[in-house]
Design a protein around this motif. Structure first.
Motif, PDB file in Angstrom:
ATOM      1  N   ALA A 186       0.848  -1.211   0.000  1.00 31.30           N
ATOM      2  CA  ALA A 186       0.000   0.000   0.000  1.00 31.30           C
ATOM      3  C   ALA A 186       0.876   1.251   0.000  1.00 31.30           C
ATOM      4  N   SER A 187       2.020   1.156   0.682  1.00 29.64           N
ATOM      5  CA  SER A 187       2.945   2.286   0.741  1.00 29.64           C
ATOM      6  C   SER A 187       3.424   2.651  -0.671  1.00 29.64           C
ATOM      7  N   LEU A 188       3.717   1.622  -1.437  1.00 27.82           N
ATOM      8  CA  LEU A 188       4.185   1.813  -2.808  1.00 27.82           C
ATOM      9  C   LEU A 188       3.064   2.321  -3.727  1.00 27.82           C
ATOM     10  N   GLU A 189       1.891   1.778  -3.561  1.00 31.89           N
ATOM     11  CA  GLU A 189       0.749   2.234  -4.375  1.00 31.89           C
ATOM     12  C   GLU A 189       0.479   3.718  -4.132  1.00 31.89           C
ATOM     13  N   MET A 190       0.439   4.100  -2.851  1.00 28.49           N
ATOM     14  CA  MET A 190       0.121   5.492  -2.546  1.00 28.49           C
ATOM     15  C   MET A 190       1.276   6.417  -2.938  1.00 28.49           C
ATOM     16  N   LEU A 191       2.509   5.904  -2.833  1.00 27.07           N
ATOM     17  CA  LEU A 191       3.654   6.699  -3.285  1.00 27.07           C
ATOM     18  C   LEU A 191       3.465   7.057  -4.756  1.00 27.07           C
ATOM     19  N   MET A 192       3.158   6.043  -5.564  1.00 29.71           N
ATOM     20  CA  MET A 192       2.979   6.297  -7.001  1.00 29.71           C
ATOM     21  C   MET A 192       1.810   7.240  -7.247  1.00 29.71           C
ATOM     22  N   GLY A 193       0.715   7.001  -6.533  1.00 30.89           N
ATOM     23  CA  GLY A 193      -0.479   7.829  -6.728  1.00 30.89           C
ATOM     24  C   GLY A 193      -0.210   9.295  -6.420  1.00 30.89           C
ATOM     25  N   VAL A 194       0.437   9.537  -5.283  1.00 37.30           N
ATOM     26  CA  VAL A 194       0.675  10.930  -4.872  1.00 37.30           C
ATOM     27  C   VAL A 194       1.713  11.578  -5.797  1.00 37.30           C
ATOM     28  N   ILE A 195       2.708  10.807  -6.225  1.00 32.26           N
ATOM     29  CA  ILE A 195       3.691  11.358  -7.167  1.00 32.26           C
ATOM     30  C   ILE A 195       2.977  11.838  -8.437  1.00 32.26           C
ATOM     31  N   LEU A 196       2.131  10.977  -9.004  1.00 35.11           N
ATOM     32  CA  LEU A 196       1.460  11.361 -10.252  1.00 35.11           C
ATOM     33  C   LEU A 196       0.565  12.577 -10.017  1.00 35.11           C
ATOM     34  N   ASP A 197      -0.145  12.546  -8.897  1.00 33.20           N
ATOM     35  CA  ASP A 197      -1.037  13.660  -8.571  1.00 33.20           C
ATOM     36  C   ASP A 197      -0.257  14.974  -8.492  1.00 33.20           C
ATOM     37  N   GLU A 198       0.906  14.920  -7.848  1.00 33.09           N
ATOM     38  CA  GLU A 198       1.670  16.163  -7.625  1.00 33.09           C
ATOM     39  C   GLU A 198       2.440  16.607  -8.864  1.00 33.09           C
ATOM     40  N   VAL A 199       3.147  15.675  -9.512  1.00 35.25           N
ATOM     41  CA  VAL A 199       4.006  16.140 -10.612  1.00 35.25           C
ATOM     42  C   VAL A 199       3.178  16.549 -11.832  1.00 35.25           C
ATOM     43  N   PHE A 200       1.998  15.978 -11.966  1.00 35.21           N
ATOM     44  CA  PHE A 200       1.150  16.380 -13.102  1.00 35.21           C
ATOM     45  C   PHE A 200       0.005  17.288 -12.658  1.00 35.21           C
ATOM     46  N   THR A 201       0.090  17.790 -11.413  1.00 28.91           N
ATOM     47  CA  THR A 201      -0.963  18.626 -10.805  1.00 28.91           C
ATOM     48  C   THR A 201      -2.379  18.201 -11.236  1.00 28.91           C
ATOM     49  N   LEU A 202      -2.696  16.961 -10.882  1.00 23.79           N
ATOM     50  CA  LEU A 202      -3.996  16.405 -11.282  1.00 23.79           C
ATOM     51  C   LEU A 202      -5.123  16.854 -10.350  1.00 23.79           C
ATOM     52  N   GLY A 203      -4.772  17.298  -9.149  1.00 20.77           N
ATOM     53  CA  GLY A 203      -5.793  17.758  -8.200  1.00 20.77           C
ATOM     54  C   GLY A 203      -6.729  16.642  -7.751  1.00 20.77           C
ATOM     55  N   LEU A 204      -6.194  15.425  -7.612  1.00 20.82           N
ATOM     56  CA  LEU A 204      -7.049  14.294  -7.215  1.00 20.82           C
ATOM     57  C   LEU A 204      -7.383  14.362  -5.731  1.00 20.82           C
ATOM     58  N   ASP A 205      -8.599  13.946  -5.436  1.00 23.55           N
ATOM     59  CA  ASP A 205      -9.014  13.860  -4.046  1.00 23.55           C
ATOM     60  C   ASP A 205      -8.259  12.697  -3.378  1.00 23.55           C
TER      61      ASP A 205
END
Ligand code: GLA
Length: 390
Positions: free
Chosen positions: A134-153
Motif C-alpha cells: 500500500a505504501s508503494l501504491e500510494m507513493l505512485m499515486g501521490v507522485i502522479l497527482d503532484e508532478v502532473f498537478t492532477l488535483g485528485l481527491d
C-alpha cells in the motif's frame, strides 16, 4: 533517509548527471492498533501511519517510457514499460504496484502527458504485514497527482490503491491499508468507518509508553489465499444471516444481535469467523473511547482480547505470532499486545512502559529464538504523516 542521498542514488541508477527536476516523496507503512479483519466486513479500524516507509525520487522524461528501480529489489534491475501498455506481468514483480496505479489513474484522468524515471528505496521489512505494498501504491499515486498537478481527491487515490490490490494484483483486501498510508497524521490513530469512509483522528497520548513492533520474520506463504478464504467465510456467514436479518454487513450487528441469531449460521467454523468480526468491531469502538479518555489500561486489555479472538475464532495467528504475543504479555511493562495486520505471520505490536522497553526486547527476543529457532526483529514505532512530498 535524507533527501540528498535519495537524489544521488537516483542519479547513479539512471546515469543522470543533473539533479534539477528531481522531485522527492515519502510514503509510510502502517500498523493497525485494533480492528483486524473488520474493514471488509463493513466495520471500524484504528490504524496509524509509521515514519518507516518508502522513499521515491522521480524525474519526468520527454517520451512516454517509464523506468523504475527499487533499491529493495536490486536483482530486478531497471524495469521499463510504456504509459500506453500497462498490463500485469509476473516478471515485473514489485513494479506491478506502480504500474497498476498509473493504469487506473490514466483510466480516470486520461493519458498522462509524459513518462518518468522513478527510484524507490524503502525501510519497511517486505511482506511483514506493515503494508509495504500500500505504501508503494500510494507513493505512485501521490507522485502522479503532484508532478502532473492532477488535483485528485486523496480518498479517491486511496480507493484506486485498493483497486490495484484487488483487481490488478488479485488480493481481495479491504480499504484499511491504503487509507492509513494515504491519510496518516503525525501522532494520531485514525478511526475509520469502512462502510461509509467517515473518519476521525484520535491523538495518541501514550503517557510514557512506546509502541513496539515485533517482526516474526515468518514467511507469509499462502497468506493471500488464506486471507481470501477468511473473507469468503465471512461473506457466507453474512448471507446466511441475511435470510432473516436486514443487514448490509457483519459490522451492522451488535454482539447481542449476533448471539441471538447463531442458529441462522449453524456451521461452527462460520460462526467463529463471524463472531470475531462482530466482537472485534465492538472492541474497536471501545478502544477509541478508552484512547479519548486516556485510559490506556482498558485500551491494552482490548488489544489482548483482540489477539485471543484472532487466535481462537479467526485462527490467523500461528505459533510464531502466539509465541511473541504470549511472551509480551508476560513482561512487567506490557500494557497490551496483539498481532497486527492480515495474519499468518507478519508483525505483532505491544504497548510497553518506556522504562521497560530494553528488558522487553531482550526477554521476548530470547523466548522467541528459543521456541521458534530464529530471531524476531524489534522496532520502536513512531507515528507519522501520510504520503507526501519531502
Ligand atoms: C490486510 C488487508 C487489510 C485488512 C487487514 C486485516 O492488511 O490488506 O485490508 O483486511 O489485512 O485487518
Amino acid at each position: 533517509m535524507d533527501k540528498n542521498t535519495l537524489i544521488k542514488e537516483f542519479q547513479q541508477i539512471f546515469s543522470i548527471e543533473a539533479s534539477q527536476g528531481v522531485q522527492t516523496f515519502f510514503s509510510p507503512g502502517r500498523i493497525n492498533l485494533i480492528g483486524e479483519h473488520t474493514d471488509y466486513n463493513g466495520g471500524y479500524v484504528l490504524p496509524c501511519a509509521l515514519t518507516y516507509g518508502t522513499y521515491g525520487a522521480v524525474k519526468l522524461r520527454e517520451d512516454r517510457r517509464v523506468r523504475v528501480y527499487s533499491k529493495n529489489f536490486p536483482s530486478k534491475g531497471i524495469i521499463e514499460f510504456s504509459l500506453d501498455s500497462l498490463e500485469y506481468a509476473a516478471e515485473d514483480n514489485w513494479a506491478n504496484y506502480p504500474k497498476g496505479m498509473i493504469r487506473y489513474i490514466q483510466e480516470c484522468q486520461g493519458p498522462l502527458p509524459a513518462g518518468f524515471d522513478l527510484y524507490v528505496s524503502g525501510n519497511l521489512p517486505n511482506g511483514a504485514g506493515l503494508s509495504s505494498s500500500a505504501s508503494l501504491e500510494m507513493l505512485m499515486g501521490v507522485i502522479l497527482d503532484e508532478v502532473f498537478t492532477l488535483g485528485l481527491d486523496r480518498i479517491e487515490l486511496v480507493k484506486l490503491g485498493q483497486r490495484v490490490e484487488n483487481e490488478f494484483i488479485g488480493v481481495n483486501s479491504g480499504i484499511m491499508d491504503q487509507f492509513a498510508v494515504g491519510m496518516g497524521k503525525v501522532n494520531c490513530g485514525m478511526f475509520l468507518d469502512c462502510q461509509t469512509l467517515e473518519y476521525e483522528y484520535a491523538p495518541l497520548d501514550l503517557e510514557g509508553h512506546e509502541i513496539i513492533i515485533i517482526n516474526s520474520n515468518k514467511r507469509r506463504e499462502l497468506a493471500d489465499s488464506k486471507y481470501n478464504q477468511r473473507r469468503s467465510e465471512c461473506e457466507q456467514a453474512l448471507q446466511l444471516l441475511q435470510r432473516e436479518l436486514d443487514i448490509q454487513s457483519l459490522g451492522d450487528l451488535t454482539e447481542e444481535e449476533f448471539e441471538a441469531n447463531l442458529s441462522l449460521i449453524e456451521d461452527e467454523v462460520l460462526i467463529k469467523r463471524a463472531k470475531h468480526a462482530v466482537f472485534e468491531n465492538n472492541r474497536t469502538k471501545k478502544a477509541l473511547k478508552s484512547l479519548k479518555a486516556g485510559d490506556l489500561k482498558t485500551f491494552g486489555s482490548l488489544m489482548d482480547e483482540s489477539h485471543l479472538s484472532m487466535r481462537e475464532d479467526y485462527e490467523i495467528t500461528g505459533i510464531e505470532m502466539d509465541t511473541i504475543v504470549e511472551a509480551a504479555w508476560a513482561q512487567p511493562g506490557t500494557v497490551g499486545a496483539r498481532m497486527t495486520g492480515g495474519g499468518f505471520g507478519g508483525c505483532a505490536i505491544a504497548l510497553v512502559d518506556a522504562d521497560e522497553v530494553d528488558g522487553f526486547i531482550k526477554e521476548v527476543g530470547e523466548r522467541y529464538k528459543q521456541k521458534i529457532g530464529y530471531e524476531a526483529d524489534f522496532y520502536v514505532a513512531s507515528i507519522g504523516d501520510g504520503t507526501k512530498r519531502i
